[in-house]
Design a protein around this motif. Structure first.
Motif, PDB file in Angstrom:
ATOM      1  N   ASP A  10       0.821  -1.206   0.000  1.00  0.00           N
ATOM      2  CA  ASP A  10       0.000   0.000   0.000  1.00  0.00           C
ATOM      3  C   ASP A  10       0.858   1.260   0.000  1.00  0.00           C
TER       4      ASP A  10
ATOM      5  N   TYR B 256       1.577   2.656  -3.555  1.00  0.00           N
ATOM      6  CA  TYR B 256       0.491   3.198  -4.349  1.00  0.00           C
ATOM      7  C   TYR B 256       0.061   4.555  -3.807  1.00  0.00           C
ATOM      8  N   SER B 257      -0.613   5.310  -4.631  1.00  0.00           N
ATOM      9  CA  SER B 257      -1.082   6.620  -4.208  1.00  0.00           C
ATOM     10  C   SER B 257      -2.144   6.480  -3.127  1.00  0.00           C
ATOM     11  N   ALA B 258      -2.249   7.505  -2.290  1.00  0.00           N
ATOM     12  CA  ALA B 258      -3.262   7.501  -1.240  1.00  0.00           C
ATOM     13  C   ALA B 258      -4.656   7.405  -1.847  1.00  0.00           C
ATOM     14  N   GLN B 259      -4.826   8.012  -3.011  1.00  0.00           N
ATOM     15  CA  GLN B 259      -6.135   7.985  -3.675  1.00  0.00           C
ATOM     16  C   GLN B 259      -6.512   6.561  -4.090  1.00  0.00           C
ATOM     17  N   LEU B 260      -5.531   5.792  -4.591  1.00  0.00           N
ATOM     18  CA  LEU B 260      -5.814   4.430  -5.018  1.00  0.00           C
ATOM     19  C   LEU B 260      -6.138   3.537  -3.827  1.00  0.00           C
TER      20      LEU B 260
ATOM     21  N   GLU C 161      -7.353   4.544  -0.978  1.00  0.00           N
ATOM     22  CA  GLU C 161      -8.669   4.955  -0.488  1.00  0.00           C
ATOM     23  C   GLU C 161      -9.780   4.397  -1.366  1.00  0.00           C
ATOM     24  N   MET C 162      -9.545   4.318  -2.668  1.00  0.00           N
ATOM     25  CA  MET C 162     -10.532   3.747  -3.572  1.00  0.00           C
ATOM     26  C   MET C 162     -10.792   2.280  -3.230  1.00  0.00           C
TER      27      MET C 162
ATOM     28  N   LYS D  92     -12.845   2.185  -0.011  1.00  0.00           N
ATOM     29  CA  LYS D  92     -14.250   2.487  -0.271  1.00  0.00           C
ATOM     30  C   LYS D  92     -14.933   1.305  -0.969  1.00  0.00           C
TER      31      LYS D  92
END
Length: 213
Positions: free
Chosen positions: A118, A121-125, A127-128, A131
């Motif tokens: 983790d 990878y980007s925080a956005q990925l 978080e996706m 979710k």
């Protein structure tokens, strides 16, 4: 005797072990160290073209791979796979759900967290994926609000398949306390006769990991 090609920390392989334990079927185990490259050996690729676990070899030499396919085959004729066409289709529905939703969200996020991937990878990925995992759990919680088990009132291979990863969401950084119906269901699965409660450590080099366990 049935041969199970296994890797003990694998939750996909755990599904098959759980069913075999419920059925009381004898089998022998061959450990395939997938993170050390054993799954890529020609002799194993002849058994499972993807190089993943689990796979089984039948008494007559035929082989079968993919955890949910193995569950369907082994459960035939048992209470864990209904004969009624509609009830059988409901079991398939949740097996397909597991292969689509659970594997791509909860299982993936757990793998990332437990291997440290983790951080790559980007925080956005990340978080996706989180979710997506919450959405998957919400779907399951709604289903289990009106049904004792997935798709009905009896415990089947659909429950075994989904349980494998869902009962270990804490390893993905998600607690089940927000999903009371799943928590109840997890307890009911654990209370089944001949339940297999074993847990194996998940410890690999994240730089060499490639297969979801």
């Amino acid at each position: 005797m049935l041969t199970l090609y296994d890797y003990l920390p694998s939750q996909n392989a755990y599904k098959v072990r759980l069913l075999l334990h419920h059925l009381g079927l004898p089998y022998q185990t061959v450990i395939v160290s997938i993170f050390e490259g054993e799954g890529e050996r020609a002799e194993y690729l002849a058994i499972n073209p993807s190089g993943a676990v689990p796979a089984v070899r039948l008494d007559d030499g035929r082989t079968l791979a993919e955890s949910n396919a193995i569950l369907i085959f082994l459960a035939e004729g048992s209470t864990y796979l209904p004969e009624d066409p509609y009830q059988r289709a409901k079991v398939m529905q949740w097996l397909f759900f597991e292969g689509d939703y659970v594997q791509s969200t909860i299982a993936t996020l757990r793998h990332w967290k437990m291997t440290g991937k983790d951080m790559n990878y980007s925080a956005q990925l990340v978080e996706m994926k989180h979710k997506g995992s919450m959405k998957t759990l919400s779907i399951l919680d709604r289903e289990l609000a009106s049904n004792a088990y997935l798709g009905g009132d009896i415990y089947t291979i659909a429950d075994m398949s989904v349980f494998a990863y869902v009962h270990r969401t804490d390893e993905a950084g998600i607690l089940l306390s927000s999903f009371p119906n799943i928590e109840r269901w997890v307890g009911d699965v654990r209370a089944q006769p001949d339940f297999l409660s074993e847990v194996h450590p998940y410890s690999i080099d994240p730089n060499s990991a490639r297969e979801l366990p």
